[in-house]
Structure formats: structure tokens, C-alpha cells
Motif scaffolding. Sequence first.
Motif, mmCIF file in Angstrom:
data_model
loop_
_atom_site.group_PDB
_atom_site.id
_atom_site.type_symbol
_atom_site.label_atom_id
_atom_site.label_comp_id
_atom_site.label_asym_id
_atom_site.label_seq_id
_atom_site.Cartn_x
_atom_site.Cartn_y
_atom_site.Cartn_z
ATOM 1 N N ILE A 110 9.636 4.167 7.788
ATOM 2 C CA ILE A 110 8.824 5.359 7.562
ATOM 3 C C ILE A 110 8.764 6.158 8.856
ATOM 4 C CG2 ILE A 110 6.572 6.258 6.873
ATOM 5 C CD1 ILE A 110 6.079 3.667 5.373
ATOM 6 N N GLY A 111 9.199 7.409 8.794
ATOM 7 C CA GLY A 111 9.147 8.273 9.956
ATOM 8 C C GLY A 111 7.803 8.966 10.060
ATOM 9 N N GLY A 112 7.280 9.046 11.280
ATOM 10 C CA GLY A 112 6.010 9.741 11.477
ATOM 11 C C GLY A 112 5.133 9.044 12.495
ATOM 12 N N ARG A 113 4.059 9.700 12.848
ATOM 13 C CA ARG A 113 3.093 9.147 13.794
ATOM 14 C C ARG A 113 2.333 8.003 13.116
ATOM 15 N NH1 ARG A 113 -2.314 10.822 14.900
ATOM 16 N NH2 ARG A 113 -2.997 10.185 16.992
ATOM 17 N N ALA A 114 2.203 6.896 13.817
ATOM 18 C CA ALA A 114 1.616 5.693 13.216
ATOM 19 C C ALA A 114 0.235 5.946 12.640
ATOM 20 C CB ALA A 114 1.562 4.570 14.254
ATOM 21 N N PRO A 119 -2.936 4.652 7.649
ATOM 22 C CA PRO A 119 -4.025 4.778 6.667
ATOM 23 C C PRO A 119 -3.551 4.840 5.220
ATOM 24 C CG PRO A 119 -4.416 6.232 8.526
ATOM 25 C CD PRO A 119 -3.015 5.706 8.675
ATOM 26 N N ARG A 120 -2.267 5.106 5.001
ATOM 27 C CA ARG A 120 -1.736 5.189 3.642
ATOM 28 C C ARG A 120 -1.303 3.823 3.096
ATOM 29 N NH1 ARG A 120 1.582 9.628 5.765
ATOM 30 N NH2 ARG A 120 3.463 8.508 5.091
ATOM 31 N N LEU A 121 -1.305 2.804 3.943
ATOM 32 C CA LEU A 121 -0.896 1.469 3.513
ATOM 33 C C LEU A 121 -2.086 0.702 2.942
ATOM 34 C CD1 LEU A 121 1.484 0.521 6.479
ATOM 35 C CD2 LEU A 121 2.014 1.754 4.357
ATOM 36 N N ALA A 122 -1.785 -0.277 2.098
ATOM 37 C CA ALA A 122 -2.818 -0.936 1.291
ATOM 38 C C ALA A 122 -3.692 -1.894 2.093
ATOM 39 C CB ALA A 122 -2.154 -1.690 0.149
ATOM 40 N N ALA A 143 -7.834 -1.376 14.690
ATOM 41 C CA ALA A 143 -8.713 -1.128 13.544
ATOM 42 C C ALA A 143 -7.909 -1.061 12.250
ATOM 43 C CB ALA A 143 -9.492 0.167 13.763
ATOM 44 N N GLU A 144 -6.787 -0.369 12.282
ATOM 45 C CA GLU A 144 -5.953 -0.277 11.094
ATOM 46 C C GLU A 144 -5.355 -1.635 10.734
ATOM 47 O OE1 GLU A 144 -5.369 2.076 8.892
ATOM 48 O OE2 GLU A 144 -6.744 3.462 9.877
ATOM 49 N N SER A 145 -4.941 -2.394 11.743
ATOM 50 C CA SER A 145 -4.316 -3.690 11.485
ATOM 51 C C SER A 145 -5.283 -4.653 10.811
ATOM 52 C CB SER A 145 -3.801 -4.291 12.795
ATOM 53 O OG SER A 145 -2.792 -3.491 13.369
ATOM 54 N N VAL A 146 -6.505 -4.694 11.294
ATOM 55 C CA VAL A 146 -7.495 -5.591 10.685
ATOM 56 C C VAL A 146 -7.712 -5.218 9.221
ATOM 57 C CG1 VAL A 146 -9.891 -6.360 10.760
ATOM 58 C CG2 VAL A 146 -8.595 -6.121 12.886
ATOM 59 N N ARG A 147 -7.715 -3.942 8.927
ATOM 60 C CA ARG A 147 -7.855 -3.494 7.541
ATOM 61 C C ARG A 147 -6.646 -3.900 6.704
ATOM 62 N NH1 ARG A 147 -5.797 0.417 4.658
ATOM 63 N NH2 ARG A 147 -4.786 1.422 6.437
ATOM 64 N N LEU A 148 -5.459 -3.783 7.275
ATOM 65 C CA LEU A 148 -4.229 -4.050 6.532
ATOM 66 C C LEU A 148 -4.007 -5.537 6.267
ATOM 67 C CD1 LEU A 148 -1.785 -1.625 8.374
ATOM 68 C CD2 LEU A 148 -2.684 -1.358 6.068
ATOM 69 N N LEU A 149 -4.485 -6.396 7.145
ATOM 70 C CA LEU A 149 -4.170 -7.820 7.057
ATOM 71 C C LEU A 149 -5.001 -8.551 6.007
ATOM 72 C CD1 LEU A 149 -3.887 -8.762 10.831
ATOM 73 C CD2 LEU A 149 -2.012 -8.795 9.161
ATOM 74 N N ARG A 150 -4.358 -9.514 5.363
ATOM 75 C CA ARG A 150 -5.090 -10.490 4.558
ATOM 76 C C ARG A 150 -5.796 -11.464 5.482
ATOM 77 N NH1 ARG A 150 -2.614 -15.372 5.203
ATOM 78 N NH2 ARG A 150 -0.343 -15.423 5.533
ATOM 79 N N VAL A 151 -6.777 -12.182 4.979
ATOM 80 C CA VAL A 151 -7.386 -13.262 5.754
ATOM 81 C C VAL A 151 -6.304 -14.314 6.040
ATOM 82 C CG1 VAL A 151 -9.077 -15.126 5.721
ATOM 83 C CG2 VAL A 151 -9.679 -12.874 4.824
ATOM 84 N N GLY A 152 -6.206 -14.729 7.279
ATOM 85 C CA GLY A 152 -5.144 -15.634 7.702
ATOM 86 C C GLY A 152 -3.928 -14.922 8.253
ATOM 87 N N GLY A 153 -3.907 -13.591 8.134
ATOM 88 C CA GLY A 153 -2.822 -12.804 8.699
ATOM 89 C C GLY A 153 -2.964 -12.655 10.201
ATOM 90 N N ILE A 154 -1.914 -12.183 10.841
ATOM 91 C CA ILE A 154 -1.856 -12.123 12.302
ATOM 92 C C ILE A 154 -1.494 -10.717 12.754
ATOM 93 C CG2 ILE A 154 -0.676 -12.992 14.370
ATOM 94 C CD1 ILE A 154 -0.133 -15.580 12.853
ATOM 95 N N VAL A 155 -2.222 -10.227 13.762
ATOM 96 C CA VAL A 155 -1.853 -9.001 14.443
ATOM 97 C C VAL A 155 -1.336 -9.351 15.825
ATOM 98 C CG1 VAL A 155 -4.229 -8.607 15.296
ATOM 99 C CG2 VAL A 155 -2.607 -6.698 15.183
ATOM 100 N N VAL A 156 -0.277 -8.681 16.261
ATOM 101 C CA VAL A 156 0.336 -8.944 17.558
ATOM 102 C C VAL A 156 0.582 -7.611 18.262
ATOM 103 C CG1 VAL A 156 2.210 -10.094 18.799
ATOM 104 C CG2 VAL A 156 1.557 -10.908 16.523
ATOM 105 N N PHE A 157 0.258 -7.567 19.552
ATOM 106 C CA PHE A 157 0.501 -6.381 20.370
ATOM 107 C C PHE A 157 1.476 -6.725 21.491
ATOM 108 C CE2 PHE A 157 -3.464 -5.395 18.341
ATOM 109 C CZ PHE A 157 -3.420 -4.027 18.135
#
Length: 211
Positions: A110-114, A119-122, A143-157
Motif C-alpha cells: 500500500i502506497g502512502g503515508r503510514a 487507521p483504515r486497517l482492521a 498507538a495504531e499498532s496496539v489497536r491493530l494487534l490481537r491479544v498475544g500479538g507483537i509489535v516491533v520497532f
Amino acid sequence: MATTPANLAYAEEFVPEDEILRSARRRGIEVGAPPILPGCGAALCFLATAINARSVVEVGTGCGVSGLWLLRGMRPDGTLTSVDAEPEHQRLARKTFAEAGFSGSKIRLIGGRALDVLPRLADGGYDLVFCDAAKQEYGDYLAESVRLLRVGGIVVFGDAFCDDRVADPTQRDPDTVAVRELGKLVRADDRLRPLMLPLGDGLLAAVKLAQ
């Protein structure tokens, strides 16, 4: 015993890149999109495998190095959604993925600014989110990552050390301050269990414990 440069180098080279990754790395450097180092890539692959990741979001496609590591760790029926504002980077990333045998429905570029795309992702629809883009937007990515993740999911920076500046309190440039603040946000969030990995320029990871 303190970690030595030799140990760090050994960790980076422990899981080596193949020629496809090395070619993608060269392309990334040529177009000004330097990719994560091999140790970080191996960690992403490991994490994706460990949680049997099926749906992954990547912020910052680059030329496909980190995305390929993620794809190789994901389930065979998984889909990588990768966001980048540079069409040329995504064109080169698609070349990398095709060379490695990944194409079609497994990859959504997907092209565009993150911050316009995320915000358009589920909500709760993803197993892993990897962020390696504009450092001054890292707090918003969290903030967006926490919203996007299921419980048990992982965010990495990626770039969590910010070229070794984050640990030095005298360094106050905007990128360093933003990454330093990100660490504080992650540690203070009761929904997350964090970990700092001293690979490459640092990987900050966190498991989502609760909604």
C-alpha cells in the motif's frame, strides 16, 4: 559479562543472508533506504514463526529485506501488508519478493503515508506489526499498532538505539527524543510486555497482553 563487539558481530552473522537478501540490501542502500541488519531480520523471522503469524503489517517497505524475513517466518497462507510512501521502494520490494517466490495474495503493498493508511486497517486483525519508518511518528505508530494487534500479538520497532544516541541523555535531536519517548510509552503501557534486543541498531518489541 558485558556484551563485546565480537559477540555482537557473531549474533548479527549467526543467521546469514542469502543472495536474494544481499541483492535487496544493495538496492536499498543505492536508493537511500538502508535495511535492517541480518540479526534483526532473523529476529523478525523468529518472532513471526513463534506466534504462527498469518497477518502481518510492516510500516516502511524499503526494498523488501525486512518484509522477506517476515514472509519466511509466516504461515504459508499468511499475508504481509506493507506500507511505504515511496513507489520506487515498493517496486524494488516487489522484485525482491518475486525473486524469493512470494507474490500474489501473500503480499499487499500500500502506497502512502503510514498515518493515513494504518487507521483504515482492521482492529485486532493482525498478529505482528513491524515499524521501521519516520522516527518522529513512532509514538503514533505504537498507538495504531496496539489497536491493530490481537491479544498475544507483537509489535516491533527498528532503530531503537537511534545510532547509539538513545542511551545518551545529552542527545536531544528530534529523532532521538522521539525514539526515547517511545521506550517510555511502551514500558508504561500495562497492556504490553516489552523487550529490548541489542541486535543491529536495536529492536524494541512488546507483546500485547490485553485490549
